[in-house]
Design a protein around this motif. Structure first.
Motif, mmCIF file in Angstrom:
data_model
loop_
_atom_site.group_PDB
_atom_site.id
_atom_site.type_symbol
_atom_site.label_atom_id
_atom_site.label_comp_id
_atom_site.label_asym_id
_atom_site.label_seq_id
_atom_site.Cartn_x
_atom_site.Cartn_y
_atom_site.Cartn_z
ATOM 1 N N SER A 1 0.816 -1.124 0.062
ATOM 2 C CA SER A 1 -0.066 0.052 0.171
ATOM 3 C C SER A 1 1.022 1.237 0.003
ATOM 4 N N GLY A 2 0.192 2.338 -0.030
ATOM 5 C CA GLY A 2 0.938 3.670 -0.045
ATOM 6 C C GLY A 2 1.692 4.091 -1.437
ATOM 7 N N GLU A 3 1.258 3.593 -2.490
ATOM 8 C CA GLU A 3 2.162 3.589 -3.739
ATOM 9 C C GLU A 3 2.289 4.908 -4.160
ATOM 10 N N GLU A 4 1.719 5.983 -3.632
ATOM 11 C CA GLU A 4 1.657 7.327 -4.135
ATOM 12 C C GLU A 4 3.220 7.996 -3.332
ATOM 13 N N GLY A 5 3.655 7.252 -2.311
ATOM 14 C CA GLY A 5 4.853 7.879 -1.622
ATOM 15 C C GLY A 5 6.130 6.957 -2.076
ATOM 16 N N ILE A 6 6.074 6.358 -3.128
ATOM 17 C CA ILE A 6 7.473 5.514 -3.574
ATOM 18 C C ILE A 6 8.457 6.601 -3.939
ATOM 19 N N HIS A 7 8.204 7.841 -4.263
ATOM 20 C CA HIS A 7 9.119 8.723 -4.708
ATOM 21 C C HIS A 7 9.925 9.311 -3.436
ATOM 22 N N ARG A 8 9.416 8.944 -2.127
ATOM 23 C CA ARG A 8 9.836 9.723 -1.003
ATOM 24 C C ARG A 8 11.557 9.494 -0.946
ATOM 25 N N PRO A 9 12.280 10.456 -0.502
ATOM 26 C CA PRO A 9 13.550 10.346 -0.324
ATOM 27 C C PRO A 9 14.180 9.589 0.739
ATOM 28 N N ILE A 10 15.332 8.687 0.647
ATOM 29 C CA ILE A 10 15.701 7.826 2.048
ATOM 30 C C ILE A 10 17.023 8.791 2.327
ATOM 31 N N THR A 11 16.879 9.621 3.384
ATOM 32 C CA THR A 11 18.306 10.252 3.752
ATOM 33 C C THR A 11 19.338 9.771 4.727
ATOM 34 N N THR A 12 18.901 8.527 5.421
ATOM 35 C CA THR A 12 19.852 7.893 6.377
ATOM 36 C C THR A 12 19.913 6.379 6.205
ATOM 37 N N SER A 13 20.949 5.785 6.400
ATOM 38 C CA SER A 13 21.135 4.622 6.401
ATOM 39 C C SER A 13 20.792 3.723 7.659
ATOM 40 N N ASP A 14 20.285 4.403 8.521
ATOM 41 C CA ASP A 14 20.176 3.829 9.870
ATOM 42 C C ASP A 14 18.479 3.193 9.706
ATOM 43 N N ILE A 15 18.302 2.161 10.490
ATOM 44 C CA ILE A 15 16.989 1.468 10.227
ATOM 45 C C ILE A 15 16.333 1.564 11.544
ATOM 46 N N SER A 16 15.176 1.524 11.691
ATOM 47 C CA SER A 16 14.460 1.724 12.829
ATOM 48 C C SER A 16 13.387 0.404 13.180
ATOM 49 N N ARG A 17 13.583 -0.299 14.413
ATOM 50 C CA ARG A 17 12.825 -1.257 14.729
ATOM 51 C C ARG A 17 11.720 -0.604 15.917
ATOM 52 N N PRO A 18 10.582 -0.117 15.243
ATOM 53 C CA PRO A 18 9.932 0.549 16.140
ATOM 54 C C PRO A 18 9.102 -0.070 17.310
ATOM 55 N N GLY A 19 9.722 -0.789 18.123
ATOM 56 C CA GLY A 19 8.864 -1.499 19.049
ATOM 57 C C GLY A 19 8.495 -0.666 20.295
ATOM 58 N N LEU A 20 9.035 0.319 20.787
ATOM 59 C CA LEU A 20 8.761 1.293 21.817
ATOM 60 C C LEU A 20 7.496 1.939 21.091
ATOM 61 N N GLU A 21 7.599 2.358 19.722
ATOM 62 C CA GLU A 21 6.539 3.013 19.318
ATOM 63 C C GLU A 21 5.521 2.413 19.495
ATOM 64 N N ILE A 22 5.391 1.071 18.767
ATOM 65 C CA ILE A 22 4.254 0.543 18.855
ATOM 66 C C ILE A 22 3.383 0.203 20.193
ATOM 67 N N SER A 23 4.259 0.264 21.300
ATOM 68 C CA SER A 23 3.900 0.179 22.563
ATOM 69 C C SER A 23 3.301 1.490 23.061
ATOM 70 N N GLY A 24 3.217 2.538 22.268
ATOM 71 C CA GLY A 24 2.799 4.041 22.623
ATOM 72 C C GLY A 24 3.873 4.864 23.073
ATOM 73 N N ASN B 1 -4.521 -4.492 8.775
ATOM 74 C CA ASN B 1 -5.345 -3.678 8.122
ATOM 75 C C ASN B 1 -5.312 -2.394 8.345
ATOM 76 N N GLU B 2 -5.044 -2.159 9.790
ATOM 77 C CA GLU B 2 -4.996 -0.544 10.250
ATOM 78 C C GLU B 2 -3.711 0.024 9.906
ATOM 79 N N LEU B 3 -2.768 -0.527 9.324
ATOM 80 C CA LEU B 3 -1.475 -0.247 9.001
ATOM 81 C C LEU B 3 -1.743 0.275 7.424
ATOM 82 N N ILE B 4 -2.516 -0.575 6.782
ATOM 83 C CA ILE B 4 -2.661 -0.530 5.437
ATOM 84 C C ILE B 4 -3.500 0.740 5.196
ATOM 85 N N GLU B 5 -4.434 0.950 6.180
ATOM 86 C CA GLU B 5 -5.493 2.104 5.953
ATOM 87 C C GLU B 5 -4.795 3.314 6.191
ATOM 88 N N ALA B 6 -3.794 3.337 7.153
ATOM 89 C CA ALA B 6 -3.157 4.623 7.790
ATOM 90 C C ALA B 6 -2.027 4.924 6.404
#
Length: 311
Positions: free
Chosen positions: A19-42, A96-101
């Motif tokens: 999903s989110g095909e309209e955003g495939i032209h977004r730039p990637i500016t850093t080589s760091d990768i995030s595992r958003p475990g804390l974020e998912i917990s709130g 599904n909530e991620l796809i919709e967002a």
């Protein structure tokens, strides 16, 4: 202009766009990768939204434990305007909530069958290479006995002719005239040829020659780590040139310093042999064998012995 966009990452790793095909032209500016475990917990206080977000089995399993309202809220916050994309690993189901967002905020959600650790490692290496600081230097880059030697000097001093002689002696050409240099890591410079000039060598009086066509595929290579720079300059009788080899000059390229030698040019000097020996001697020094230091020690010992005999 962005060096890497989300669509480049999709092509590089053959990712499935969910999903989110309209955003495939977004730039990637850093080589760091995030595992958003804390974020998912709130906890979104320090959410690194500019990074590629990676969701593996741990993250998706935790998402399943949330209530419908919590999933919707946190997936909404996860799809930030600065987020270049969200990747689901192991071929796991996408909430599904991620796809919709992602559709609402045009944040690409992608999926791969690779494990999280393997994909994270490969993606980091890819981004570090693509996002590395780069510069271009006028010179010739040759692989001599495994040593990447960057030959510099004023136009017409004989850089390309020297490179041709080195190729005839069995060494490999990387780039002529323009060397594109990337600092892919601390103290690691990689030199390549511009696509337009790849495998080509310009010799005054002959014109442009294709080294791979003339000498075979073994005479060229696409890239090489630069470890030694040799600057060719016309012989100046009023200038003092190092005759022992104790002084080590450095040249800074981007943020990395590499050893630099200055070789004077005048008729009768075989520059190809001199540069070949310089590369061999550099490798010996790295192995702990320094002829200049050994000579100095012997000389000091001779002087010391002579002084003792005179007493």
């Amino acid at each position: 202009m962005a060096k890497v966009r989300t669509e480049d990452m999709i092509k590089q790793f053959d990712l499935e766009l969910i999903s989110g095909e309209e955003g495939i032209h977004r730039p990637i500016t850093t080589s760091d990768i995030s595992r958003p475990g804390l974020e998912i917990s709130g906890f979104f206080n320090y959410y690194p939204a500019e990074r590629v977000q990676l969701l593996g089995r741990s993250e998706t399993s935790f998402i399943e434990q949330l209530t419908t309202e919590e999933r919707a809220e946190r997936m909404e916050l996860l799809c930030n305007a600065a987020t270049p994309g969200i990747v689901i690993t192991r071929g796991l189901d996408v909430p599904n909530e991620l796809i919709e967002a992602s559709e609402r905020h045009s944040v690409p959600v992608m999926r791969t069958n690779m494990k999280s650790t393997r994909f994270s490692s490969r993606l980091t290496n890819y981004l570090e290479g693509e996002l590395a600081p780069t510069t271009a230097v006028h010179g010739v880059l040759v692989d001599i006995y495994g040593i990447g030697v960057l030959i510099t000097g004023q136009s017409g001093v004989g850089k390309s002719e020297t490179a041709l002689a080195l190729i005839k002696r069995g060494h490999q050409l990387v780039a002529d005239d323009c060397v594109e240099i990337s600092q892919v890591d601390d103290d690691l410079l990689i030199g390549t040829a511009p696509e337009l000039l790849e495998h080509l060598l310009e010799i005054r009086g002959l014109g442009i020659i294709n080294v791979m066509t003339l000498f075979g595929a073994g005479a060229v290579r696409p890239s090489k780590k630069i470890t030694l720079t040799i600057n060719l300059e016309l012989w100046d009788q009023n200038k003092h040139y190092d005759r022992v080899g104790l002084d080590e000059e450095k040249m800074k390229i981007i943020d990395t310093e590499i050893t630099r030698l200055t070789v004077p040019v005048r008729p009768g000097r075989n520059l190809a042999v001199i540069i070949e020996v310089a590369a061999m001697n550099y490798r010996l020094k790295k192995m702990g064998v320094n002829a200049a230091e050994q000579f100095t020690e012997r000389l000091n010992q001779v002087i010391l012995d002579g002084s003792l005999n005179d007493m």
